[in-house]
Write a protein that holds these residues in place. Structure first.
Motif, PDB file in Angstrom:
ATOM      1  N   ARG A 123      -2.558   8.008  -1.299  1.00 27.22           N
ATOM      2  CA  ARG A 123      -2.382   6.817  -2.132  1.00 27.22           C
ATOM      3  C   ARG A 123      -2.248   5.531  -1.321  1.00 27.22           C
ATOM      4  O   ARG A 123      -2.398   4.435  -1.863  1.00 27.22           O
ATOM      5  CB  ARG A 123      -1.148   6.966  -3.024  1.00 27.22           C
ATOM      6  CG  ARG A 123       0.153   7.149  -2.257  1.00 27.22           C
ATOM      7  CD  ARG A 123       1.360   7.261  -3.169  1.00 27.22           C
ATOM      8  NE  ARG A 123       2.573   7.575  -2.429  1.00 27.22           N
ATOM      9  CZ  ARG A 123       3.280   6.684  -1.737  1.00 27.22           C
ATOM     10  NH1 ARG A 123       2.883   5.421  -1.713  1.00 27.22           N
ATOM     11  NH2 ARG A 123       4.372   7.041  -1.084  1.00 27.22           N
ATOM     12  N   PHE A 126      -6.857   2.350   0.885  1.00 26.92           N
ATOM     13  CA  PHE A 126      -7.667   1.514   0.001  1.00 26.92           C
ATOM     14  C   PHE A 126      -9.007   1.293   0.691  1.00 26.92           C
ATOM     15  O   PHE A 126      -9.058   0.760   1.804  1.00 26.92           O
ATOM     16  CB  PHE A 126      -6.998   0.166  -0.256  1.00 26.92           C
ATOM     17  CG  PHE A 126      -5.831   0.221  -1.205  1.00 26.92           C
ATOM     18  CD1 PHE A 126      -5.954  -0.202  -2.515  1.00 26.92           C
ATOM     19  CD2 PHE A 126      -4.604   0.706  -0.778  1.00 26.92           C
ATOM     20  CE1 PHE A 126      -4.877  -0.144  -3.389  1.00 26.92           C
ATOM     21  CE2 PHE A 126      -3.519   0.768  -1.637  1.00 26.92           C
ATOM     22  CZ  PHE A 126      -3.660   0.338  -2.955  1.00 26.92           C
ATOM     23  N   ASN A 153     -10.776   4.990  -3.597  1.00 21.87           N
ATOM     24  CA  ASN A 153     -10.436   4.179  -4.770  1.00 21.87           C
ATOM     25  C   ASN A 153     -10.918   4.833  -6.056  1.00 21.87           C
ATOM     26  O   ASN A 153     -10.214   4.848  -7.074  1.00 21.87           O
ATOM     27  CB  ASN A 153     -11.039   2.780  -4.642  1.00 21.87           C
ATOM     28  CG  ASN A 153     -10.188   1.861  -3.778  1.00 21.87           C
ATOM     29  OD1 ASN A 153      -9.163   2.275  -3.237  1.00 21.87           O
ATOM     30  ND2 ASN A 153     -10.609   0.623  -3.647  1.00 21.87           N
ATOM     31  N   ARG A 158      -8.772   3.890  -9.401  1.00 27.79           N
ATOM     32  CA  ARG A 158      -8.470   2.458  -9.322  1.00 27.79           C
ATOM     33  C   ARG A 158      -9.640   1.704  -9.930  1.00 27.79           C
ATOM     34  O   ARG A 158     -10.723   1.641  -9.354  1.00 27.79           O
ATOM     35  CB  ARG A 158      -8.248   2.044  -7.870  1.00 27.79           C
ATOM     36  CG  ARG A 158      -6.975   2.645  -7.257  1.00 27.79           C
ATOM     37  CD  ARG A 158      -6.909   2.372  -5.767  1.00 27.79           C
ATOM     38  NE  ARG A 158      -5.699   2.942  -5.179  1.00 27.79           N
ATOM     39  CZ  ARG A 158      -5.595   3.310  -3.913  1.00 27.79           C
ATOM     40  NH1 ARG A 158      -6.628   3.182  -3.089  1.00 27.79           N
ATOM     41  NH2 ARG A 158      -4.455   3.826  -3.456  1.00 27.79           N
ATOM     42  N   GLN A 163      -7.730  -5.034  -6.719  1.00 27.21           N
ATOM     43  CA  GLN A 163      -6.668  -4.034  -6.602  1.00 27.21           C
ATOM     44  C   GLN A 163      -5.485  -4.665  -5.885  1.00 27.21           C
ATOM     45  O   GLN A 163      -5.671  -5.434  -4.941  1.00 27.21           O
ATOM     46  CB  GLN A 163      -7.143  -2.812  -5.806  1.00 27.21           C
ATOM     47  CG  GLN A 163      -8.436  -2.198  -6.297  1.00 27.21           C
ATOM     48  CD  GLN A 163      -8.283  -1.522  -7.645  1.00 27.21           C
ATOM     49  OE1 GLN A 163      -7.189  -1.120  -8.007  1.00 27.21           O
ATOM     50  NE2 GLN A 163      -9.378  -1.407  -8.381  1.00 27.21           N
TER      51      GLN A 163
END
Length: 734
Positions: A123, A126, A153, A158, A163
């Motif tokens: 998590r 990115f 992502n 996401r 983001q």
């Protein structure tokens, strides 16, 4: 009456709840991560960019597994930001650009290995899309949009192009906002080079960056944005707005990006500051040095008055993994943002040093720092210690700081002290500090004092940080770019395109039309005879200008060549340059003009858009400036050379044979030079150079857009060779 009161109250409560619902929802969407195992008020992240995993270069993914996984395990960052160009999407000859699913499978596998080796949670990763990741992707979610299938992502669901995540440590918030500005219709290269934000995306970006501004506690928030494209390669929105305006309004600490690679230089950094006065027109197009456009005057600060909001931010391009094998570690220490770049080309690193205070006065100091120093806005305790983060595979034995004074002309040590580790339970990184008399280093020169940290581990391995200048009183050391760095990050290419385009077109029309007018108006004033006979009576400048005008008058007298060049220029202004397949090879055939590719917007009926503005400049401007303009000048010179040779030949043929024996050696050399027509031979050589440049561009277009030159772009491809060949034939005889 008794029942109406409760009913009215219930309605009012319902309305209040409905009005508050969007606000509450937006607050609930804010992702906050409480940082653990770090020194108070300190967070750090890792950035990687331009990985370019390729089926033709498997060593890129191999080295990524080999070096990045262990390095991340040692650094243990709070976030890992991968800012675009995850895969290469290019053929082996670099001319055909499209998505390759094999490369995406390799990317997914490599990232999974990195997560396993580093033991970091998925998590915190990115990964943003870069222009290479959108080659040939007609719309989000289509069959070639492998980013939506293999990226982190996408797997973490996401959604959207903006983001955000907030890191919180000891009550201090650090907001990170990622921004994807790749094309909505992903053209294939080379006309997919710029970021293309929309008005809607800028609104979302502004909202994400201001998500904590309405909090009642007003805790200071450090704001960091990250994306793929530097601002020099970001287009304006439909309404003419720019990402820069949003970043200035929010007064970011920094914008982290990639895209340019280190081949343009290592100082691809730029400071933005909103000046009080209206910026000059030139500032919309270029900036000559890293800090241009502001001046710090700390001696005029009035601490009793509330300071105006300073609109500023740094843009830091980090280089690339593709060839440079770079990784960046960025830290925030009490709102001081610093970074260090790691080069894995020489192997893995067992020690990484990141000084967090004082900041590098060249690349990290902000205009607001001078007021912070004078008015102690952040408190004197911020200045009381020299601080550094140290990451090591082995136990650290000693950490020392050295400060050098450069005023004597050489670096003289003025401080050499051992640093002590900050005790912290379950720490992920070690913070070292040492108290110092910081007031002793106040100086009007921002580059007088230099800082270096030296670390030794238990194995005896020693590492030192690069020397960096600092200024405790918040002054900035100016840095000048090299010409390549200025070319890459100092020019606003999206703003330059149209002026450069119309400047070239205007110049071409002037070179073709003005001589025709001059030939009619001035008649015999610009002929070879008049220039030759009156040459001694003119100044050098007048002779030069007159000769230049005469060249193009001679071209205008070769009516057919002149007319063809004029028609070709008009064609480039009003008609399609080429036809091709700009998205996929099996996609619909469309055409490109200097206004971009003409495409239908997906899922919008018959709506037509001009895609690839200003990206088409990589085709348009080289053709105008390096092919068409040189062609006109060379052909004009050929026409003038023919006229001059004719005059020389006629003058020679009218002389008696005995005159040749009376010539000097210099005259004989001059005679041989004209008889050999060496000027014409040199011009023919220049024609070959231009044809090589033109052929190289045409070959790239054929490969890039699956074109048949005879069917799709005969004018663009064959006009220049044809008119050159005809001109060489036409000017060969006298």
């Amino acid at each position: 009456m008794g029942t109406r009161g409760p009913r009215l109250l219930a309605v009012l409560l319902a309305l209040v709840a409905a009005a508050a619902a969007p606000f509450a929802a937006s607050r609930d969407e804010r992702e906050v991560v409480e940082v653990s195992g770090a020194p108070d008020g300190v967070v750090w992240v890792a950035q990687l960019s331009d990985l370019h995993f390729s089926v033709h270069h498997p060593e890129r993914a191999y080295d990524f597994r080999r070096y990045v996984g262990p390095a991340l395990a040692m650094v243990n960052p709070d976030l890992v930001l991968i800012t675009g160009d995850l895969t290469d999407g290019k053929s082996k000859d670099l001319l055909t650009m499209k998505q390759n699913e094999v490369e995406w499978v390799e990317y997914e596998s490599t990232i999974n290995d990195i997560i396993r080796i580093s033991k970091l949670p998925r998590r915190i990763f990115f990964d943003l899309r870069g222009n290479h990741d959108s080659f040939g992707v007609s719309a989000s979610g289509d069959d070639y949009d492998f980013y939506q299938k293999y990226s982190i992502n996408a797997k973490l669901r996401r959604q959207g192009r903006v983001q955000s995540i907030t890191l919180e440590n000891s009550g201090q918030k650090h907001l990170f906002v990622g921004f994807d500005s790749t094309m909505e219709i992903g053209l294939r290269g080379p006309t997919n080079l710029f970021g293309h934000p929309t008005d809607k995306q800028l609104i979302e970006l502004d909202q994400a960056l201001s998500q904590w501004d309405t909090d009642f506690d007003k805790v200071p928030v450090t704001k960091i944005a990250f994306g793929h494209f530097p601002l020099s390669f970001s287009a304006l929105t439909e309404s003419g707005k720019s990402i820069k305006d949003v970043f200035l309004k929010q007064s970011l600490a920094a914008y982290l990006c990639g895209h340019l690679h280190t081949r343009f230089g290592k100082n691809l950094k730029r400071y933005y500051h909103r000046a009080v006065q209206e910026p000059s027109l030139s500032e919309h197009y270029y900036q000559f040095n890293m800090h241009q456009g502001y001046a710090i005057q700390s001696n005029k600060e009035n601490c009793s008055e509330e300071a105006a909001h300073v609109e500023e931010f740094w843009e830091w391009e980090m280089g690339d993994w593709r060839k440079s094998r770079s990784m960046r570690i960025l830290a925030i220490d009490d709102d001081h943002v610093s970074y260090t770049d790691i080069d894995f080309r020489l192997g893995s690193k067992s020690i990484i040093i990141l000084p967090t205070f004082p900041l590098d006065s060249r690349f990290m100091q902000r205009a607001s720092a001078s007021r912070d120093f004078k008015c102690h806005i952040k408190g004197a305790s911020t200045f009381d210690t020299v601080r550094a983060l140290v990451f090591s595979k082995q136990e650290i034995i000693s950490v020392s700081v050295k400060i050098y004074d450069s005023r004597p002309g050489t670096l003289e040590v003025v401080l050499d002290s051992e640093m002590k580790r900050v005790d912290s339970n379950d720490t992920r990184g070690h913070m070292y500090l040492v108290p110092w008399n910081w007031r002793a280093f106040e100086d009007p020169s921002p580059s007088r004092y230099w800082l270096q940290i030296e670390v030794m581990d238990i194995t005896g391995d020693t590492s030192v940080s690069p020397l960096r200048p600092f200024s405790v009183n918040g002054l900035t050391a100016r840095v000048n770019w090299t010409w390549k760095e200025f070319f890459a990050i100092g020019i606003q290419w999206a703003s330059i395109y149209h002026p450069a385009l119309w400047c070239a077109i205007s110049l071409i029309f002037s070179l073709l039309l003005a001589p025709q007018v001059s030939a009619v108006v001035f008649k015999d004033q610009f002929t070879y005879k008049s220039l030759y006979t009156n040459g001694n009576q003119r100044t050098f400048l007048k002779s030069l200008v007159g000769g230049f005008i005469w060249l193009f008058i001679e071209l205008a007298r070769v009516i057919l060549v002149w007319f063809l060049l004029l028609v070709y220029t008009i064609y480039l202004v009003f008609l399609p340059w080429l036809f091709g397949h700009p998205i996929t090879e099996d996609g619909s055939l469309t055409y490109m003009t200097h206004r971009g590719w003409i495409l239908k917007r997906p899922n919008s009926g018959n709506e037509v858009v001009h895609a690839g503005i200003p990206d088409v400049m990589v085709i348009v401007l080289p053709h105008l400036y390096f092919v068409l303009l040189p062609t006109i000048v060379i052909l004009a010179a050929m026409a003038a050379e023919r006229t001059a040779y004719r005059e020389h030949y006629l003058s020679r043929s009218g002389k008696k044979k005995d005159d040749y024996y009376q010539k000097s050696r210099r005259q004989m050399e001059h005679e041989n030079f004209w008889n050999g027509r060496w000027i014409r031979k040199f011009l023919c050589l220049l024609c070959l150079v231009v044809l090589w440049k033109h052929g190289k561009l045409c070959r790239a277009l054929v490969k890039a857009y699956a074109m048949n030159p005879l069917l799709h772009s005969p004018v663009l491809f064959f006009f220049i060779p044809a008119v050159m060949g005809f001109s060489i034939y036409k000017t060969s005889a006298i």
